[in-house]
Motif scaffolding. Structure first.
Motif, short mmCIF file in Angstrom:
data_model
loop_
_atom_site.label_atom_id
_atom_site.label_comp_id
_atom_site.label_asym_id
_atom_site.label_seq_id
_atom_site.Cartn_x
_atom_site.Cartn_y
_atom_site.Cartn_z
N PRO A 21 -3.60 -5.54 10.39
CA PRO A 21 -2.67 -4.47 10.70
C PRO A 21 -3.13 -3.14 10.12
CG PRO A 21 -1.80 -5.91 8.99
CD PRO A 21 -3.03 -6.56 9.53
N LYS A 22 -2.71 -2.08 10.77
CA LYS A 22 -3.07 -0.76 10.30
C LYS A 22 -2.40 -0.49 8.97
CE LYS A 22 -3.52 1.09 14.98
NZ LYS A 22 -3.04 2.10 15.94
N LYS A 23 -3.06 0.34 8.18
CA LYS A 23 -2.56 0.61 6.85
C LYS A 23 -1.21 1.32 6.89
CE LYS A 23 -7.05 0.78 4.53
NZ LYS A 23 -7.96 1.59 3.69
N ASP A 25 1.11 0.89 9.10
CA ASP A 25 2.12 0.08 9.77
C ASP A 25 2.87 -0.75 8.73
OD1 ASP A 25 3.67 -1.08 11.70
OD2 ASP A 25 2.18 -2.59 12.25
N TYR A 26 3.73 -0.09 7.95
CA TYR A 26 4.48 -0.76 6.90
C TYR A 26 5.89 -1.07 7.42
CZ TYR A 26 0.86 0.88 3.70
OH TYR A 26 -0.33 1.13 3.07
N ILE A 27 6.36 -2.27 7.11
CA ILE A 27 7.74 -2.61 7.42
C ILE A 27 8.61 -2.48 6.17
CG2 ILE A 27 7.51 -5.09 6.91
CD1 ILE A 27 9.40 -5.59 9.28
N LEU A 28 8.01 -2.54 4.99
CA LEU A 28 8.77 -2.42 3.74
C LEU A 28 7.97 -1.61 2.73
CD1 LEU A 28 11.35 -3.43 2.19
CD2 LEU A 28 9.89 -5.22 1.24
N ARG A 128 3.51 -5.14 8.44
CA ARG A 128 4.30 -5.90 9.39
C ARG A 128 3.58 -7.21 9.73
NH1 ARG A 128 8.25 -3.57 12.22
NH2 ARG A 128 7.31 -1.56 11.72
N GLY A 129 4.27 -8.34 9.60
CA GLY A 129 3.71 -9.63 9.95
C GLY A 129 2.95 -10.34 8.85
N GLU A 130 2.90 -9.79 7.64
CA GLU A 130 2.16 -10.44 6.56
C GLU A 130 3.10 -11.20 5.64
OE1 GLU A 130 0.16 -8.23 3.57
OE2 GLU A 130 1.87 -6.94 3.11
N THR A 131 2.52 -11.98 4.74
CA THR A 131 3.28 -12.73 3.74
C THR A 131 2.80 -12.32 2.36
OG1 THR A 131 3.54 -14.63 5.22
CG2 THR A 131 3.89 -15.02 2.88
N ASP A 291 5.17 -16.68 16.03
CA ASP A 291 5.89 -16.53 17.29
C ASP A 291 6.85 -15.35 17.27
OD1 ASP A 291 4.53 -18.76 18.12
OD2 ASP A 291 6.21 -20.16 17.75
N MET A 292 7.48 -15.09 16.12
CA MET A 292 8.51 -14.06 16.03
C MET A 292 8.04 -12.81 15.29
SD MET A 292 11.66 -16.66 15.02
CE MET A 292 12.89 -15.37 15.06
N ASN A 293 6.77 -12.78 14.88
CA ASN A 293 6.21 -11.65 14.14
C ASN A 293 7.03 -11.35 12.89
OD1 ASN A 293 4.32 -9.65 13.63
ND2 ASN A 293 5.46 -8.09 14.75
N LEU A 294 7.31 -12.39 12.12
CA LEU A 294 8.11 -12.24 10.91
C LEU A 294 7.27 -11.77 9.73
CD1 LEU A 294 10.19 -15.56 11.12
CD2 LEU A 294 11.00 -13.26 11.65
N THR A 295 7.93 -11.15 8.77
CA THR A 295 7.32 -10.74 7.52
C THR A 295 8.02 -11.47 6.39
OG1 THR A 295 6.87 -8.54 8.43
CG2 THR A 295 6.72 -8.79 6.04
#
Length: 411
Positions: A21-23, A25-28, A128-131, A291-295
């Motif tokens: 993911p791009k740097k 592109d943060y979800i949190l 986004r999408g990482e653990t 499948d759901m692109n969860l983080t």
């Protein structure tokens, strides 16, 4: 975790083929997060030592300069023997010498509060999408941090930005609109389920409130979620007391995923499951993530599970991150002495293997009164004099591998 389970997880789990993911592109985004709990409050009578005639001496000096004398402050508590008349001081003002000043005792009543600093200045960002796996010993603030991010606790300080929105400034009405996008799987499957509601209602309550699906599709939707989490159809009308701990945790997972969230805090989601079931649940979480692109913010004590499911790993100690970086960097090249001690405690399924077990000495400091300097210096075998007085900087030492330790350059 046994080698057979690791092999099963590796065989059943497909590696996502998505690009990194791009740097930006943060979800949190979490900035200097702090959460303090009030531990104790009490009134205390303290003694303050000041010069005996300090306020009266001030009046005498003023009189010598032909200035109106100042009366003693009403806050000063002066003993009867030390009390003097202002007129007498005016007469003594022209004397060349004044008697030596003696000490007196002033008492003051204060209202003292003691706070437990459960989370004290944590900052990080998640793609986004990482653990992001969080490890650390009990009491270091992992669960409190996860709940504070979701605003289940009102934070003491800092800022949390979720999907571009600063949720620390949102009121309850506005926060409710994004509740479905942020969910949590609680650690205790016994206390987190209402005992008087059937499973179908527990999983589907939020689905009804937020109108995730039409009423005609409600039952089929809930049963489909239950199947994905390993629950049978006829569990729909049963109650939590009829299930084991592992089955209750599956219900918790189904409840969190039923509202189609983007971000999930997994607070020890497999700790209550049998070892033979852990691999299935972890594979389920990874499959749903793909499948759901969860983080996921994955909190766990099991380092083997964290190593398998995480993209990055953060190590917490007494409310702060001491190390943060890519999963391979952390496990192949740990930097902080506390991280070394954690990894040395991991059991190896080889009776002939003899590792260098690091035994931490000393007691864990109180989070209400953390030590000065590096918080780990009271238990660190590599402690230096600077560690006792100066707090180390949390710096990036290459490839996103961050560490807070005086063993490495601080400039």
């Amino acid at each position: 975790m046994s080698e057979e389970i690791k092999t099963e997880m590796n065989n059943n789990t497909e590696v996502p083929s998505e690009a990194t993911p791009k740097k930006e592109d943060y979800i949190l985004e979490v900035y200097d997060l702090k959460k303090y709990f009030l531990a104790k409050k009490e009134w205390k009578l303290v003694k303050l030592h000041e010069p005996k005639n300090s306020s009266l001496l001030l009046a005498a000096q003023s009189a010598s300069e032909h200035v109106e004398p100042q009366e003693p402050s009403s806050l000063d508590v002066v003993s009867d023997s030390a009390a003097a008349d202002v007129g007498e001081l005016q007469q003594r003002a022209h004397v060349d010498s004044i008697e030596p000043i003696q000490n007196k005792t002033k008492r003051k009543l204060i209202y003292e509060k003691t706070y437990v600093k459960a989370v004290n200045g944590v900052s990080f960002k998640m793609h986004r999408g990482e653990t992001l796996g969080i490890v650390g010993e009990s009491g270091c603030g992992k669960s409190t941090m996860g709940r504070s991010i979701l605003r289940l606790f009102d934070i003491t300080g800092g800022k949390v930005v979720f999907d571009g929105t600063d949720i620390t400034a949102l009121k309850a009405h506005d926060l409710r609109k994004i509740r479905t996008q942020m969910q949590i799987i609680f650690q205790d499957p016994y206390g987190s389920l209402p005992p008087r509601s059937p499973v179908g209602e527990i999983i589907g309550e939020a689905v009804k409130v937020h109108k995730i699906v039409p009423k005609s599709e409600y039952r089929d939707y809930i049963i489909n979620i239950m199947r994905k989490c390993g629950l049978q159809d006829f569990y729909f009308d049963r109650y939590p007391h009829e299930f084991s701990g592992g089955q209750r945790q599956r219900i918790c997972i189904a409840r969190a995923l039923a509202v189609r969230p983007k971000f999930v805090v997994c607070d020890e989601p497999v700790s209550a499951l049998d070892v033979s079931i852990q691999a299935q649940v972890i594979n389920l979480l990874k499959e749903l993530q793909r499948d759901m692109n969860l983080t996921y913010l994955f909190i766990s004590h099991d380092l083997s599970v964290v190593q398998h499911i995480s993209d990055r790993v953060g190590v917490m100690y007494l409310g702060n991150f001491v190390e943060l970086g890519d999963e391979r960097e952390i496990f192949d090249n740990p930097m902080h002495p506390y991280t070394h001690a954690l990894f040395s405690a991991v059991p190896v399924p080889d009776p002939h293997y003899k590792g260098n077990r690091i035994i931490l000495t000393g007691d864990i400091p109180s989070p209400a009164h953390p030590p000065e300097g590096c918080k780990f210096h009271t238990r660190c075998s590599k402690c230096m004099e600077i560690c006792k007085h100066v707090e180390p900087k949390f710096k990036d030492y290459g490839n996103g591998h961050m560490c807070a330790c005086h063993l490495y350059p601080q400039d």
